[in-house]
Each structure stands twice: as C-alpha cells, then as structure tokens.
Design a protein around this motif. Structure first.
Motif, mmCIF file in Angstrom:
data_model
loop_
_atom_site.group_PDB
_atom_site.id
_atom_site.type_symbol
_atom_site.label_atom_id
_atom_site.label_comp_id
_atom_site.label_asym_id
_atom_site.label_seq_id
_atom_site.Cartn_x
_atom_site.Cartn_y
_atom_site.Cartn_z
ATOM 1 N N ARG A 252 -1.335 -8.351 13.364
ATOM 2 C CA ARG A 252 -2.088 -6.757 12.958
ATOM 3 C C ARG A 252 -2.721 -5.948 14.572
ATOM 4 O O ARG A 252 -3.504 -5.733 14.630
ATOM 5 N N HIS A 253 -3.430 -8.230 14.840
ATOM 6 C CA HIS A 253 -4.164 -7.881 16.475
ATOM 7 C C HIS A 253 -3.220 -6.864 17.516
ATOM 8 O O HIS A 253 -3.762 -6.161 18.159
ATOM 9 N N HIS A 254 -1.988 -7.340 17.195
ATOM 10 C CA HIS A 254 -1.206 -5.888 18.545
ATOM 11 C C HIS A 254 -1.140 -4.827 18.096
ATOM 12 O O HIS A 254 -1.243 -4.094 18.695
ATOM 13 N N LEU A 255 -0.917 -4.285 16.939
ATOM 14 C CA LEU A 255 -1.558 -3.157 16.408
ATOM 15 C C LEU A 255 -2.843 -2.806 16.626
ATOM 16 O O LEU A 255 -3.364 -1.325 16.901
ATOM 17 N N ARG A 256 -3.556 -3.231 16.122
ATOM 18 C CA ARG A 256 -4.973 -3.103 16.386
ATOM 19 C C ARG A 256 -5.363 -2.580 18.199
ATOM 20 O O ARG A 256 -6.362 -1.864 18.437
ATOM 21 N N ARG A 257 -4.922 -3.282 18.561
ATOM 22 C CA ARG A 257 -4.629 -3.186 20.498
ATOM 23 C C ARG A 257 -3.683 -2.455 20.906
ATOM 24 O O ARG A 257 -3.682 -1.842 21.872
ATOM 25 N N GLY A 258 -3.123 -1.611 19.851
ATOM 26 C CA GLY A 258 -2.408 -0.552 20.372
ATOM 27 C C GLY A 258 -1.187 -1.034 21.097
ATOM 28 O O GLY A 258 -0.682 -0.320 21.679
ATOM 29 N N ARG A 259 -0.656 -1.776 20.622
ATOM 30 C CA ARG A 259 0.451 -2.326 21.338
ATOM 31 C C ARG A 259 2.242 -3.287 20.181
ATOM 32 O O ARG A 259 2.275 -3.617 19.900
ATOM 33 N N PRO A 260 2.549 -2.031 19.623
ATOM 34 C CA PRO A 260 3.682 -2.111 18.522
ATOM 35 C C PRO A 260 4.488 -2.439 19.036
ATOM 36 O O PRO A 260 5.434 -3.117 18.438
ATOM 37 N N GLU A 261 4.818 -2.444 20.617
ATOM 38 C CA GLU A 261 6.454 -2.735 20.997
ATOM 39 C C GLU A 261 6.178 -4.142 20.354
ATOM 40 O O GLU A 261 7.249 -4.535 21.066
ATOM 41 N N GLU A 262 4.986 -5.151 20.690
ATOM 42 C CA GLU A 262 4.715 -6.034 20.624
ATOM 43 C C GLU A 262 5.399 -6.519 19.224
ATOM 44 O O GLU A 262 6.174 -7.885 18.706
ATOM 45 N N ALA A 435 -8.906 -0.889 9.358
ATOM 46 C CA ALA A 435 -8.973 -1.732 10.358
ATOM 47 C C ALA A 435 -8.162 -1.478 11.417
ATOM 48 O O ALA A 435 -7.864 -1.928 12.670
ATOM 49 N N LEU A 436 -6.289 -0.842 10.926
ATOM 50 C CA LEU A 436 -5.772 -1.569 12.526
ATOM 51 C C LEU A 436 -5.512 -0.457 13.087
ATOM 52 O O LEU A 436 -4.947 -0.352 14.251
ATOM 53 N N ALA A 437 -6.355 1.224 12.856
ATOM 54 C CA ALA A 437 -6.499 1.424 14.036
ATOM 55 C C ALA A 437 -5.005 2.328 14.505
ATOM 56 O O ALA A 437 -5.295 2.214 15.262
ATOM 57 N N THR A 438 -4.301 2.251 13.439
ATOM 58 C CA THR A 438 -3.333 2.980 14.343
ATOM 59 C C THR A 438 -3.091 4.622 14.265
ATOM 60 O O THR A 438 -2.597 5.306 14.501
ATOM 61 N N GLY A 439 -3.963 5.144 12.638
ATOM 62 C CA GLY A 439 -4.501 6.905 13.317
ATOM 63 C C GLY A 439 -2.698 7.591 13.097
ATOM 64 O O GLY A 439 -3.287 8.744 12.101
ATOM 65 N N LEU A 440 -2.445 6.646 12.001
ATOM 66 C CA LEU A 440 -1.430 7.413 10.824
ATOM 67 C C LEU A 440 -1.882 8.011 9.275
ATOM 68 O O LEU A 440 -2.140 7.601 8.791
ATOM 69 N N ALA A 441 -0.871 8.910 9.275
ATOM 70 C CA ALA A 441 -1.576 9.966 8.258
ATOM 71 C C ALA A 441 -0.058 9.404 6.874
ATOM 72 O O ALA A 441 0.286 8.685 7.077
ATOM 73 N N PRO A 442 -0.916 9.437 5.724
ATOM 74 C CA PRO A 442 -0.020 8.738 4.850
ATOM 75 C C PRO A 442 1.504 9.621 4.901
ATOM 76 O O PRO A 442 2.211 10.591 5.154
ATOM 77 N N LEU A 443 2.704 9.372 4.640
ATOM 78 C CA LEU A 443 3.916 9.641 4.444
ATOM 79 C C LEU A 443 3.948 10.915 3.303
ATOM 80 O O LEU A 443 5.104 12.181 3.510
ATOM 81 N N ARG A 444 3.739 10.220 1.966
ATOM 82 C CA ARG A 444 3.729 11.331 1.080
ATOM 83 C C ARG A 444 2.533 10.869 0.682
ATOM 84 O O ARG A 444 1.822 9.451 0.220
ATOM 85 N N THR A 445 1.877 11.676 -0.210
ATOM 86 C CA THR A 445 0.769 11.548 -1.380
ATOM 87 C C THR A 445 1.241 12.639 -2.589
ATOM 88 O O THR A 445 2.157 13.495 -2.502
ATOM 89 N N ILE A 446 0.361 11.387 -3.676
ATOM 90 C CA ILE A 446 1.551 11.453 -5.509
ATOM 91 C C ILE A 446 0.129 12.193 -6.484
ATOM 92 O O ILE A 446 -0.385 11.302 -6.082
ATOM 93 N N GLU A 447 0.329 12.686 -6.963
ATOM 94 C CA GLU A 447 -0.785 13.581 -7.600
ATOM 95 C C GLU A 447 -0.044 12.402 -8.819
ATOM 96 O O GLU A 447 0.714 12.535 -9.471
ATOM 97 N N PRO A 448 -1.777 11.528 -9.648
ATOM 98 C CA PRO A 448 -1.548 10.917 -10.700
ATOM 99 C C PRO A 448 -1.604 12.125 -11.930
ATOM 100 O O PRO A 448 -1.605 13.359 -11.794
ATOM 101 N N ARG A 449 -0.395 11.496 -12.948
ATOM 102 C CA ARG A 449 -0.180 12.275 -14.264
ATOM 103 C C ARG A 449 -0.450 11.095 -15.513
ATOM 104 O O ARG A 449 0.683 9.920 -14.827
ATOM 105 N N VAL A 450 -1.485 11.672 -16.524
ATOM 106 C CA VAL A 450 -0.990 9.861 -17.770
ATOM 107 C C VAL A 450 0.626 10.248 -17.780
ATOM 108 O O VAL A 450 1.085 11.428 -18.282
ATOM 109 N N GLY A 451 1.062 8.622 -18.151
ATOM 110 C CA GLY A 451 2.481 8.701 -18.463
ATOM 111 C C GLY A 451 3.775 8.669 -17.111
ATOM 112 O O GLY A 451 4.454 8.591 -16.943
ATOM 113 N N ARG A 452 2.976 9.078 -16.093
ATOM 114 C CA ARG A 452 3.478 9.078 -14.493
ATOM 115 C C ARG A 452 3.860 7.786 -14.193
ATOM 116 O O ARG A 452 3.057 7.141 -14.635
ATOM 117 N N LEU A 453 5.019 7.457 -14.184
ATOM 118 C CA LEU A 453 5.605 5.897 -13.158
ATOM 119 C C LEU A 453 6.184 6.321 -11.730
ATOM 120 O O LEU A 453 6.889 7.221 -11.343
#
Length: 480
Positions: A252-262, A435-453
């Motif tokens: 978590r600390h590496h991501l927060r500090r911008g070190r994904p390679e670590e 809190a991880l400060a990655t700036g990454l957006a969702p890969l997908r958003t899903i609309e909820p519907r009653v009965g949807r799994l």
C-alpha cells in the motif's frame, strides 16, 4: 488414505464407522465434501454411530446446508448428549441457521465454561434474539475476569460500534491495567486505522509502547495519516518478504508513493492472494500487458435472475428484520448503512433457501465457464459460499472501495433499490481506494437492477457510489 483411495475401495458403499470417520476427515481436509456425503450418510444410518453423525453434520455445514446438518447433529446428540465439541457444533449451526440458539449455547457452556469460541457464540445468540444487554454483559464479565482475551475485546468492540455505543471503553480499561501489553494496543490501533479516524489513530499511536511488535501498525498509520518522511523510515524497517502483514502495508505504501514497480518486484515470482489487488493496480499504472489476465472483462458476469416481484418483496421484508444495527460495522466498507451477520445464505428461512438455490446455480455456471476459458486463477474443485450477508444503505449510503482476498469470487445481488438518478448507487469495478492515490478510474461501472446478480473475482476493487434518497438493499457473498 485420500478421498480417491477410499472411494475406490470395495467398502465404499457399506462403510463401517471407523472407515466412515476416516473418509469424512479426508474429505474435510481435501475440501471434497460433496463427493462423500452420500456414503457417510449411508454409514450413519446403518450403524447409528455418534461420531459418524457428527461428521455428517460437519460435511453438510461446509456446504451451507444447515437443515440436514442440524438433523445429523441432533442424531449424534441423542447418543452422546454431553460431548463438548458436538454441543458447540450443534449450537453454532442453530445460530447460523437463523434459529434461536440460546438454550443450545447454555448447554454448551455447561461443559465448556471458559471456551472463548463458545462464549462469543453465546453472545451472538443473545444479540440475535434481541437481548443486546445480556450479550454485552456476558462479554464484559468475561473481559473483566480475563482482560487479555483479545477475541472477546474484538467481539465487544464490533458489537458496540454497530450499536452506536462507546466501543473503545473496555479496551481502554484493559490497556490501563496492562499498559505494556502491545497486543491490546495493536487491536485498538487497527480499529482506528480501519475506521479512518486520523487524529484518534495518531493519538493512540503516541500513547502506545515503542516496541518491535507494533512496528507494522505504526508504519501503516504513519503512512496513511502521518508525515511522508517518517513513513518512509518506518516502512524501511519492515520485512515484507517474510511477514504477510508487513507485506500488505508495504504494498500500500509503495502505491501511495507512486512506486508501482516496487509492488511488482515484491509480489513476484509467486504473488499471494493478498498481493493480487495491488499487483493489478501496479500493472495498470505501468501499462503492463499482464494486467489483462488479472482484469479480464470475461471474468465479470451480470445475470438477471428469474426472481418474481412477489418473491423479492418477501426477501426484502425478511432482510429488513435482520438489519437491527444502528451503524455500519467497525471493520467493513459500508458507509451510512448497516450489515447483517456473515452466514446469511445458510439460514433455513424458505425465502433464503430459495435464494440460495438461485445463487448456487449461478455460481456453478460461472465456474464451468471459467474452466472452459482456462481462466488464469484456479477454479475451486467444489466452489462453495464461505460468507454471505446483506447490506442496507440509506441516504448518502455507499461502499468504500475494497477487496475480498479470502475469496475466489465475490458478488452483489440487488433486492431493493432507490429511484434511478444518473449513476447514483452504481457498482464500480477496478477503481481503488482514494487513499492509495493511484488516480485510476473504474474499469467498469454496472447499473443495479432489482434481481440482478453481479459476479466478479474477489481481488477486484469494487465500490458503490453514493445516492441521495431511498433504500438500497443487497445480498452479497464470497465463494472459495
């Protein structure tokens, strides 16, 4: 002998008690319970052996089938009414089935007065029956007698927090009596960290003893809330390659500090289940093609189950009765809402039993499809629900981004929803905690519907966007 070995023998169809016991133990160890239940059941009925009945109950319980589990435990109880492990198993299954378990826990306590698991179960049975005061009094009495009983502190903290009470009072009393007991400090610090109260966490950290056992939680709190330079120094003292807890905080600390390679370097060559959520983010930040395997769109399934409005109304009515808490759980992602206990789909209510059938069929289809496409993560031989609960969100309710590293597959099943308003209340997949400060957006958003799994890999970051009015009632479960 393995399960395969037993099932190949000539005795498989008419197992004597000792052989049935050995086969049941092998199945429990190998997680192959469905393959042996018929044989163990036949042996139990043929020989009426209490140990075989007890084991048959355990086999059914692992599958979430509490009605036959309770019948098996009752058969064993008829033959050995004072066996401590059986009394506890019978009481626990009764509670998990959604039945009044107070008398059965009373019986278990008569032969296990100081068994911590039995005491916690008894407190849960009292609370489920609506007697919160008796549950609180029970745990407080035990903690006053045994102030170093950590699971008791944790259970009381969770209970009081969900009730909106002063959850830290008893742990503070214990710390006053044993100020150098680092375990008590660690429990309290971990709670403040999970709640996200920076000032309280830093204050409690300043009062804690400066001992090596608190290095991980000290570094985590400093990384989350304190100065960066101090966090760097403290993280450098941890041993992430050999200590799983250290590893999580360092990732978590590496991501927060911008070190994904670590993160990649630390996770390879053999990433653990705890690594996968962070490794996925690191791959995406580095534009690493390996992200495609961890974030495979084909691993997300959206299914509208054939649930009638009348049935869903009945389920919703039942679930609302179960949402007795006044506040979100101490250590979960729910905000402005409540959450039930974590064995919801094991209950024996007719509505839940029918819902469980739909869930099992959907999970079986998902597992078959995952095997067919040779999914990169191994598919369990016998996928089973290992935790299930309901969440009720009201105005401004949402889920913070989180993952379920102990599962293989996670879910969201929508029972009742607020009025539709843009993307309010939608499920997001792949967007990590802020809190991880990655700036990454969702890969997908899903609309909820009653009965949807919605089914998705458990390492996938997921959250629910806030909504401004109405009620959002869901069932969720993990499969492993």
């Amino acid at each position: 002998m393995s399960v395969d070995g037993w099932l190949r023998t000539d005795r498989a169809a008419t197992l004597p008690p000792l052989d049935a016991q050995a086969l049941a133990h092998a199945a429990l160890a190998e997680r192959r319970e469905p393959e042996v239940i018929a044989a163990i059941n036949a042996s139990a009925r043929r020989h009426d052996d209490p140990v075989v009945w007890h084991l048959l109950g355990l086999l059914h319980r692992t599958q979430g089938d509490l009605a036959p589990a309770l019948a098996a435990f009752d058969a064993a109880f008829r033959l050995t009414p004072a066996q401590p492990l059986l009394l506890h198993a019978r009481a626990r299954a009764t509670l998990e089935a959604g039945l009044d378990a107070r008398d059965r826990y009373d019986a278990a306590r008569t032969v296990a007065q100081n068994d911590g698991d039995v005491i916690l179960g008894q407190a849960a049975a009292l609370a489920e029956a609506g007697d919160d005061r008796a549950a609180d009094d029970l745990l407080v009495a035990m903690l006053r007698a045994h102030p170093g009983w950590l699971p008791g502190h944790q259970g009381l903290m969770r209970m009081r927090y969900a009730a909106g009470a002063a959850w830290q009072e008893e742990i503070d009393r214990a710390i006053t009596g044993a100020p150098l007991d680092w375990r008590l400090h660690d429990l309290k610090l971990s709670a403040w960290l999970r709640i996200g109260q920076a000032e309280a966490a830093l204050s409690a950290l300043a009062a804690a003893p400066d001992v090596a056992e608190l290095a991980a939680i000290r570094a985590a709190i400093t990384s989350e809330f304190g100065p960066a330079a101090a966090a760097e120094r403290q993280m450098a003292t941890l041993s992430p390659r050999t200590d799983p807890l250290h590893r999580l905080h360092v990732l978590r600390h590496h991501l927060r500090r911008g070190r994904p390679e670590e993160v990649v370097a630390l996770s390879h060559p053999a990433p653990t289940a705890d690594d996968l959520p962070y490794l996925s983010l690191a791959y995406r930040l580095l534009d690493d093609p390996r992200a495609a395997a961890l974030d495979d769109p084909a691993a997300i399934s959206v299914v509208d189950l054939p649930l009638t409005p009348t049935f869903l109304t009945g389920v919703a009515t039942l679930l609302r009765r179960l949402h007795r808490a006044r506040r979100q759980p101490l250590d979960q992602s729910v905000r402005a809402g409540t959450q039930t206990g974590d064995m919801l789909l094991w209950r024996v209510d007719p509505e839940i039993a029918e819902l469980r059938g739909h869930v099992r069929r959907a999970v079986d289809r998902y597992a078959a499809q995952a095997r067919a496409r040779a999914a990169p993560l191994p598919v369990p031989r016998h996928p089973r629900v290992v935790g299930s609960w309901s969440v009720r969100l009201l105005r401004d309710g949402h889920h913070d981004a989180h993952v379920h590293p102990e599962g293989w597959l996670s879910s969201a099943l929508y029972i009742a929803l607020p009025p539709s308003d843009g993307e309010q209340g939608w499920l997001t997949l792949g967007e990590p905690q802020r809190a991880l400060a990655t700036g990454l957006a969702p890969l997908r958003t899903i609309e909820p519907r009653v009965g949807r799994l919605v089914l998705f890999p458990s390492h996938t970051w997921h959250a629910t966007r806030p909504f401004t009015q109405g009620e959002r009632l869901t069932v969720a479960f993990d499969v492993a």
